[in-house]
Structures are given as structure tokens and as C-alpha cells.
Design an enzyme around this catalytic site. Structure first.
Site, PDB file in Angstrom:
ATOM      1  N   LYS A   9      16.026 -13.723 -12.398  1.00 55.03           N
ATOM      2  CA  LYS A   9      16.988 -13.172 -12.922  1.00 55.03           C
ATOM      3  C   LYS A   9      17.298 -12.803 -14.260  1.00 55.03           C
ATOM      4  O   LYS A   9      17.236 -13.844 -15.324  1.00 55.03           O
ATOM      5  CB  LYS A   9      18.406 -13.731 -12.120  1.00 55.03           C
ATOM      6  CG  LYS A   9      19.240 -12.467 -12.426  1.00 55.03           C
ATOM      7  CD  LYS A   9      18.983 -11.495 -10.722  1.00 55.03           C
ATOM      8  CE  LYS A   9      19.762 -10.551 -10.714  1.00 55.03           C
ATOM      9  NZ  LYS A   9      20.082  -9.741  -9.701  1.00 55.03           N
ATOM     10  N   GLY A  45      29.478   2.203  -3.508  1.00 59.28           N
ATOM     11  CA  GLY A  45      28.432   2.598  -5.164  1.00 59.28           C
ATOM     12  C   GLY A  45      27.289   3.098  -4.673  1.00 59.28           C
ATOM     13  O   GLY A  45      27.032   3.837  -3.490  1.00 59.28           O
ATOM     14  N   VAL A  79      24.700   2.338  -3.440  1.00 55.86           N
ATOM     15  CA  VAL A  79      23.748   1.446  -1.904  1.00 55.86           C
ATOM     16  C   VAL A  79      24.697   1.666  -1.019  1.00 55.86           C
ATOM     17  O   VAL A  79      23.900   2.493   0.550  1.00 55.86           O
ATOM     18  CB  VAL A  79      23.549   0.115  -2.183  1.00 55.86           C
ATOM     19  CG1 VAL A  79      23.433  -0.419  -0.553  1.00 55.86           C
ATOM     20  CG2 VAL A  79      22.460  -0.433  -3.155  1.00 55.86           C
ATOM     21  N   GLY A 124      32.504  -0.903  -0.812  1.00 58.31           N
ATOM     22  CA  GLY A 124      32.406  -0.413  -1.764  1.00 58.31           C
ATOM     23  C   GLY A 124      31.184   1.120  -1.968  1.00 58.31           C
ATOM     24  O   GLY A 124      29.839   0.654  -0.781  1.00 58.31           O
TER      25      GLY A 124
HETATM   26  P1  NAI Z   1      27.255  -0.515  -7.373  1.00 57.41           P
HETATM   27  O1  NAI Z   1      28.008  -0.311  -8.730  1.00 57.41           O
HETATM   28  O2  NAI Z   1      26.494   1.618  -7.670  1.00 57.41           O
HETATM   29  O3  NAI Z   1      28.193  -0.204  -6.100  1.00 57.41           O
HETATM   30  C1  NAI Z   1      28.849  -0.876  -5.930  1.00 57.41           C
HETATM   31  C2  NAI Z   1      30.570   0.011  -5.523  1.00 57.41           C
HETATM   32  O4  NAI Z   1      31.687  -1.615  -5.543  1.00 57.41           O
HETATM   33  C3  NAI Z   1      31.299   0.491  -7.054  1.00 57.41           C
HETATM   34  O5  NAI Z   1      31.460   1.296  -6.316  1.00 57.41           O
HETATM   35  C4  NAI Z   1      32.751  -0.912  -7.146  1.00 57.41           C
HETATM   36  O6  NAI Z   1      34.003   0.626  -7.971  1.00 57.41           O
HETATM   37  C5  NAI Z   1      32.831  -0.874  -6.165  1.00 57.41           C
HETATM   38  N1  NAI Z   1      33.837  -2.069  -5.724  1.00 57.41           N
HETATM   39  C6  NAI Z   1      33.646  -3.085  -6.730  1.00 57.41           C
HETATM   40  N2  NAI Z   1      34.386  -4.081  -6.417  1.00 57.41           N
HETATM   41  C7  NAI Z   1      35.102  -3.611  -5.782  1.00 57.41           C
HETATM   42  C8  NAI Z   1      36.292  -4.488  -4.019  1.00 57.41           C
HETATM   43  N3  NAI Z   1      36.374  -5.175  -4.169  1.00 57.41           N
HETATM   44  N4  NAI Z   1      36.197  -3.492  -2.983  1.00 57.41           N
HETATM   45  C9  NAI Z   1      35.617  -2.007  -2.894  1.00 57.41           C
HETATM   46  N5  NAI Z   1      35.072  -2.067  -3.735  1.00 57.41           N
HETATM   47  C10 NAI Z   1      34.529  -1.892  -4.918  1.00 57.41           C
HETATM   48  O7  NAI Z   1      26.150  -1.006  -6.892  1.00 57.41           O
HETATM   49  P2  NAI Z   1      24.827  -0.346  -5.994  1.00 57.41           P
HETATM   50  O8  NAI Z   1      23.733  -1.215  -6.618  1.00 57.41           O
HETATM   51  O9  NAI Z   1      25.315   0.106  -4.823  1.00 57.41           O
HETATM   52  O10 NAI Z   1      24.756  -2.468  -5.291  1.00 57.41           O
HETATM   53  C11 NAI Z   1      26.039  -2.632  -4.282  1.00 57.41           C
HETATM   54  C12 NAI Z   1      25.517  -4.138  -3.792  1.00 57.41           C
HETATM   55  O11 NAI Z   1      24.236  -4.271  -3.682  1.00 57.41           O
HETATM   56  C13 NAI Z   1      25.750  -5.257  -5.067  1.00 57.41           C
HETATM   57  O12 NAI Z   1      26.132  -6.482  -5.176  1.00 57.41           O
HETATM   58  C14 NAI Z   1      24.499  -5.485  -6.068  1.00 57.41           C
HETATM   59  O13 NAI Z   1      23.900  -6.598  -6.706  1.00 57.41           O
HETATM   60  C15 NAI Z   1      23.189  -5.389  -4.337  1.00 57.41           C
HETATM   61  N6  NAI Z   1      22.335  -4.741  -4.295  1.00 57.41           N
HETATM   62  C16 NAI Z   1      22.468  -3.924  -4.606  1.00 57.41           C
HETATM   63  C17 NAI Z   1      20.107  -3.268  -4.911  1.00 57.41           C
HETATM   64  C18 NAI Z   1      20.237  -1.714  -5.666  1.00 57.41           C
HETATM   65  O14 NAI Z   1      19.211  -1.095  -5.121  1.00 57.41           O
HETATM   66  N7  NAI Z   1      21.010  -1.456  -6.038  1.00 57.41           N
HETATM   67  C19 NAI Z   1      19.495  -4.313  -4.150  1.00 57.41           C
HETATM   68  C20 NAI Z   1      19.948  -5.539  -3.986  1.00 57.41           C
HETATM   69  C21 NAI Z   1      20.495  -5.949  -3.649  1.00 57.41           C
END
Ligand code: NAI
Length: 347
Positions: free
Chosen positions: A80, A179, A181, A177
């Protein structure tokens, strides 16, 4: 925190402290294991409360990547990079500097996206190293889709394990969340007829998701206590701790967010309360599978095949948990550690 002691205890190979004088960037690269192949792990950029916290997070995330690799039986190990999101850093220059460091590591470490590192940052990285995910057409593509498909199919496997069958139309899923995913996951769940509610701390994002997908919008404070079949954390880790556990009204916790349990003992408490927790490092390995196969074998594994692979992993972990009556997180870690020890011993 004694870094060398922590490295010895957890079997780390190398931890690099980074300071780039020109951009002001500071951070860490942790290489947990390369006994099976190069180490893979994205770049997390985050506002940590302290240097110690950032280092601990880097170690924890790198070790989880090794667990993911071993469970998915990939020819790779875990690593990481963590960057401290501090005022005054020149970020384009910082990512360029990080790219040069990764390039100098010569393919021992491959990096890519994570929280705080999106397309713009990856473009800079990819311009400075061959060992980072290219966000354009030259890269693996469909990473979020791969993760979301794995989470979706893994949730299906968990429900099937619990109920002996699967009827999405009777299931209420809460996605925390929305985002990259979370949106992809919610889209798949809606397409299969599940009842989906979601929340995001970004009100505009939430509003957009409600309009776009027709899901029910929830206040972020209601997420934990909203009655549902599956709570899918897709925001940040550390969600489940002493206080939050008490609020849960779900049968299953299964989502993409890394390290959703504040501590392993919170998984034990979920288990004792009869809540099935599917370990995040089993469920969310879709992007890793896609990226590793792309970089090491030069092909793009289809998203549907990745989903099937994750579903099989989930089923095997849950069946072993059922046989041993142990919490799934402990079972999955044991399986990963056993495979890691076997591989290290055979070399
Ligand atoms: P992202 O940053 O696109 O989405 C995260 C979303 O969560 C954002 O829209 C943010 O505003 C929201 N958020 C943050 N805190 C919050 C809360 N307390 N309540 C509600 N919403 C909240 O991230 P992504 O790529 O969607 O990843 C999501 C999670 O999955 C992360 O923890 C990441 O480490 C994990 N992950 C992602 C992978 C990927 O392929 N993108 C692979 C493996 C794990």
C-alpha cells in the site's frame, strides 16, 4: 508505535518513508509480501490525525492486500502507499514524485487507485511509471465495476448461504456511500429487483443517486439503524465499533469498504449477535483480480467471471465458518495466513 517490531510481528518485508522536498508530499509505502509475485496496492491520500495513524493505516491496508491475494489465489502479494493529505502540498508534483519512486522499485510494487487517488492522479502516476494503473484505454479498465460485481455476487452468495435460496425482490439492502463502487452496486441490486436504500454524506451525490437509480434516500445518520437484510458499507472503514454495533438492524453486513470492523473483536460481537459479516477483503477483491491479471498476464478478465470468482470465495469462507462455528473474518484470515505460510515454507 515501534515500526520494526510491528513489521516483525506481521511479517512485513519493507516499509519506505517518503518525503519529497519539492512538492512537500509525505507518506509511506509498505510492502507486505512478495513471496508469490509482485506486491499490489493502491495509493490512499487522506487527512490523518497523526503520522502514527497514517503509518498504521498503511501497514493494515498492505497486510489486507496480502490476505486478498492469498484468498483469490493470485500470483501477487500485498502492499500500500499512503500519502498524508496536508495543506500546502503541490499534488500534481507529488504524484509525479511518487511515480518516479514506484518506477525505481522496478516492478516489485504495482500501484493504483484508492480513496483520494482518482483518475486525475492516476494519469500523473502513469506518466511516470509503468507500474501503476493507467486510467485510460491502455489500462485494465472497469475497476469499479469489477469491485461492485464482486460485492454484488458475494452478497448474493451470502444470502443464498443463509436462506438456502435467493429472491432479490424480498431483500432490502442499505448501501452506505454512493461513490464509484456504491453506485455500481446499487445499480445492480435495483436491476435484480431488490429494495435499495442509500446514503452519502455529499447531499448532491445522494440526490443524484436517488434521481438516477430510483433508490430510497437515507440520512447518513439513519444508515446503521435502518432495518434491512444487508448493510453494504461502501464509504470508509472503521464503521463498526462498540457504539455503532448496538444500532444495527440487519441480518448481514457485506460491502466494499476496507477494514469495516474497527477491531477484529467487533466481528466476534457481530457473530455472537447472529449478524453474518462477510469479510471486506474477500468481497472487494474484484479490482485487484482485474488489475493483477491485466498487469501480469496481459489480458482483461471479464467482469462477470470476476463476480463468479468472488462468489465462490465467499461461499467457501462461509461454509468453513459454518463448520467451525467461528466468525467469518477470523476464518478468512486463517485461510489466508495458512496459504501464506505454506507458500513461504515451500520457497
Ligand atoms: P469513492 O470515494 O468513489 O466513494 C465513497 C463515497 O462515500 C463518496 O461518495 C463519499 O461522499 C461517501 N461517504 C464518505 N463517508 C460517508 C459516510 N459516513 N456516510 C455516507 N457516505 C459517505 O470510493 P469507492 O471507490 O466507491 O470505494 C468505496 C470503498 O470501497 C472505499 O472504502 C474503498 O477503499 C473500497 N474499495 C474500493 C475499490 C474500488 O475498486 N474502487 C476496491 C476495493 C475497496
Amino acid at each position: 508505535m515501534h515500526l520494526l517490531d510491528a513489521m516483525t510481528r506481521e511479517g512485513f518485508e519493507e516499509v519506505i518513508a517518503i518525503h519529497d522536498r519539492d512538492s512537500g508530499m509525505r507518506g509511506w509505502i509498505a510492502i507486505h509480501d512478495t513471496s508469490e509475485g509482485p506486491a499490489f496496492g493502491g495509493v490512499r491520500r487522506y487527512e490523518y490525525r497523526s503520522e502514527a495513524e497514517s503509518m498504521m493505516d498503511c501497514l493494515r491496508l498492505a497486510r489486507a492486500m496480502t490476505h486478498k491475494c492469498r484468498l483469490a489465489e493470485l500470483p501477487a502479494g500485498g502492499a500500500k502507499a499512503v500519502l498524508l493529505d496536508e495543506p500546502g502540498v503541490d499534488w500534481p508534483a507529488a504524484y509525479a514524485a511518487l511515480g518516479r519512486i514506484v518506477e525505481r522499485m522496478g516492478g516489485r510494487f504495482y500501484t493504483g487507485p484508492d480513496v483520494g487517488t482518482g483518475e486525475a492522479e492516476l494519469e500523473v502516476l502513469a506518466a511516470h511509471t509503468r507500474f501503476s494503473t493507467d486510467p485510460g484505454p491502455a489500462g485494465p479498465g472497469e475497476l469499479e465495476q469489477s469491485t461492485a460485481e464482486g460485492v454484488f455476487r458475494g452478497i448474493g452468495a451470502a444470502l443464498h448461504y443463509l436462506d438456502g435460496g435467493l429472491d432479490w425482490s424480498t431483500q432490502r439492502i442499505v448501501v452506505q456511500g454512493l461513490g464509484a463502487v456504491g453506485m455500481e452496486l446499487a445499480r445492480r441490486l435495483m436491476a435484480h429487483g431488490a429494495k435499495v436504500a442509500g446514503s452519502d454524506i455529499d447531499p448532491e451525490r445522494l440526490e443524484w443517486a436517488v434521481q438516477e437509480l430510483g433508490i430510497e434516500g437515507l440520512d447518513p445518520n439513519e444508515v446503521l439503524s435502518s432495518p434491512c437484510d444487508v448493510l453494504a458499507p461502501c464509504a470508509m472503514g472503521g464503521l463498526l465499533h462498540d457504539l455503532s454495533l448496538e444500532k444495527l438492524r440487519t441480518r448481514v453486513v457485506a460491502g466494499a469498504a476496507n477494514n469495516v470492523l474497527a477491531r477484529t473483536l467487533h466481528g466476534d460481537r457481530l457473530h455472537a449477535r447472529g449478524v453474518l459479516h462477510v469479510p471486506d477483503f474477500v468481497l472487494n477483491s474484484g479490482a485487484l483480480i482485474r488489475g493483477t491479471i491485466f498487469h501480469l498476464e496481459g489480458r482483461r478478465e471479464p467482469v462477470s467471471a470476476i463476480g463468479e470468482r468472488v462468489a465462490r470465495m465467499v461461499t467457501s469462507v462461509l461454509e468453513e465458518a459454518g463448520r467451525t462455528q467461528a466468525p467469518p473474518t477470523r476464518v478468512a484470515r486463517r485461510m489466508a495466513e495458512r496459504r501464506l505460510a505454506e507458500r513461504r515454507a515451500s520457497r
